[in-house]
Design a protein around this motif. Structure first.
Motif, PDB file in Angstrom:
ATOM      1  N   ASN A  95       0.826  -1.200   0.000  1.00 16.65           N
ATOM      2  CA  ASN A  95       0.000   0.000   0.000  1.00 16.65           C
ATOM      3  C   ASN A  95       0.862   1.254   0.000  1.00 16.65           C
ATOM      4  O   ASN A  95       2.097   1.186  -0.046  1.00 16.65           O
ATOM      5  CB  ASN A  95      -0.990  -0.013   1.177  1.00 16.65           C
ATOM      6  N   SER A  96       0.225   2.400   0.029  1.00 18.30           N
ATOM      7  CA  SER A  96       0.951   3.670  -0.104  1.00 18.30           C
ATOM      8  C   SER A  96       1.862   3.951   1.085  1.00 18.30           C
ATOM      9  O   SER A  96       2.748   4.801   0.999  1.00 18.30           O
ATOM     10  CB  SER A  96      -0.045   4.823  -0.276  1.00 18.30           C
ATOM     11  N   LEU A  97       1.683   3.233   2.193  1.00 20.05           N
ATOM     12  CA  LEU A  97       2.561   3.374   3.353  1.00 20.05           C
ATOM     13  C   LEU A  97       3.714   2.385   3.326  1.00 20.05           C
ATOM     14  O   LEU A  97       4.550   2.373   4.236  1.00 20.05           O
ATOM     15  CB  LEU A  97       1.749   3.183   4.645  1.00 20.05           C
ATOM     16  N   GLY A  98       3.731   1.521   2.308  1.00 25.86           N
ATOM     17  CA  GLY A  98       4.791   0.524   2.213  1.00 25.86           C
ATOM     18  C   GLY A  98       4.483  -0.780   2.915  1.00 25.86           C
ATOM     19  O   GLY A  98       5.352  -1.649   3.013  1.00 25.86           O
ATOM     20  N   THR A  99       3.252  -0.931   3.413  1.00 24.62           N
ATOM     21  CA  THR A  99       2.859  -2.152   4.128  1.00 24.62           C
ATOM     22  C   THR A  99       2.396  -3.212   3.140  1.00 24.62           C
ATOM     23  O   THR A  99       1.644  -2.914   2.210  1.00 24.62           O
ATOM     24  CB  THR A  99       1.720  -1.835   5.113  1.00 24.62           C
ATOM     25  N   PHE A 100       2.838  -4.442   3.345  1.00 26.05           N
ATOM     26  CA  PHE A 100       2.424  -5.534   2.473  1.00 26.05           C
ATOM     27  C   PHE A 100       1.033  -6.026   2.866  1.00 26.05           C
ATOM     28  O   PHE A 100       0.724  -6.181   4.050  1.00 26.05           O
ATOM     29  CB  PHE A 100       3.420  -6.687   2.539  1.00 26.05           C
ATOM     30  N   ARG A 101       0.202  -6.257   1.857  1.00 26.17           N
ATOM     31  CA  ARG A 101      -1.158  -6.755   2.060  1.00 26.17           C
ATOM     32  C   ARG A 101      -1.451  -7.885   1.079  1.00 26.17           C
ATOM     33  O   ARG A 101      -0.747  -8.048   0.070  1.00 26.17           O
ATOM     34  CB  ARG A 101      -2.192  -5.635   1.833  1.00 26.17           C
ATOM     35  N   ALA A 102      -2.476  -8.641   1.362  1.00 30.53           N
ATOM     36  CA  ALA A 102      -3.000  -9.634   0.413  1.00 30.53           C
ATOM     37  C   ALA A 102      -4.321  -9.100  -0.120  1.00 30.53           C
ATOM     38  O   ALA A 102      -5.140  -8.584   0.648  1.00 30.53           O
ATOM     39  CB  ALA A 102      -3.210 -10.983   1.102  1.00 30.53           C
TER      40      ALA A 102
END
Length: 269
Positions: free
Chosen positions: A41-48
């Protein structure tokens, strides 16, 4: 070797869908009706992110709408219990024929090996050692395949968390309908019920869905049926055998170091 960017018929894949505020990195799973992506995401956090395509439902759009309705029912409560996967965002693009939902990313099973200590394996998606290029989400099925039967203490920890998650879900008149080891992920080591596309209200869960061997004789769609499926998962992880072998115990039973505890757990199963 097949090109990972083509489908089974060797046709080029469609371009990745557009998900607001997320960069889709790799396709990490695919089923009959959709696909799962690792994203940032735009904060650099990985998501599924799971994307469900309307065009993959052959008969009509009723199953597509049914899955979206199940998601609408599940999303508001998903973050209320640690044993349920968190749904963080839901979106829909009717012009392009899909809807999507953003979830927390599971721990990494890419380096899962037999005999490794819990702290040495499957780093979480926020770990400095996390590698998007080799990432594969960790499921209970992965743990069973890598280790055979799991220690009784770990089985109890996993089952207790999931049983309480079902209590939470059922109290809100919802049922999961497809509980199996491949649909149970781990996030920071915590087991969670995932793959929530078949979640339905108890008063409307009449469709016969689920996976053979995890379904009770009377069929899915009730709280009791969910518990039956969880029991089969508990059997597989405690005994290290396929659910179709139930109630057969492990081989060389007398050589197991936790035999007494296993026999007590078997009474629960």
């Amino acid at each position: 070797m097949a090109d990972p960017e083509t489908n089974e018929d060797a046709q080029p894949r469609k371009p990745p869908p557009k998900i607001p505020d997320h960069e889709l990195l790799r396709r990490i799973g695919e089923g009959a009706y959709g696909e799962v992506w690792l994203a940032r995401n735009s904060l650099g956090t990985f998501r599924a992110i799971k994307v469900i395509h309307c065009g993959r439902f052959k008969d009509n759009d009723r199953p597509y709408e049914r899955e979206f309705t199940g998601l609408k029912n599940f999303e508001p409560i998903s973050r209320g219990h640690e044993g349920l996967v968190d749904i963080l965002q839901v979106g829909r693009n009717d012009d392009a024929g899909y809807f999507f939902y953003v979830m927390e990313a599971a721990d990494d099973s890419a380096d899962q090996k037999v005999g490794k200590r819990e702290s040495e394996t499957h780093p979480p998606a926020h770990s400095p050692t996390f590698s998007p290029a080799s990432y594969r989400p960790l499921t209970l099925e992965d743990k069973i395949r890598a280790n055979g039967r799991l220690p009784v203490t770990e089985c109890i920890r996993i089952a207790a968390t999931l049983a309480d998650a079902l209590r939470y879900l059922h109290k809100r008149e919802l049922v999961h309908r497809d509980i199996k080891p491949s649909n149970i992920i781990f996030v920071d080591g915590v087991p969670k019920l995932a793959d929530v596309g078949l979640v339905a209200r108890t008063d409307s869960a009449r469709t016969f869905v689920g996976t053979e061997g995890f379904l009770p004789p009377e069929g899915p769609g009730t709280p009791k049926a969910d518990l039956y499926s969880l029991g089969k998962c508990l059997y597989e992880m405690a005994m290290g055998k396929d659910r179709q072998a139930f109630p057969s115990p492990p081989t060389r039973l007398d050589e197991l170091p936790d035999l007494i505890e296993l026999l007590e757990l078997n009474e629960v199963i």
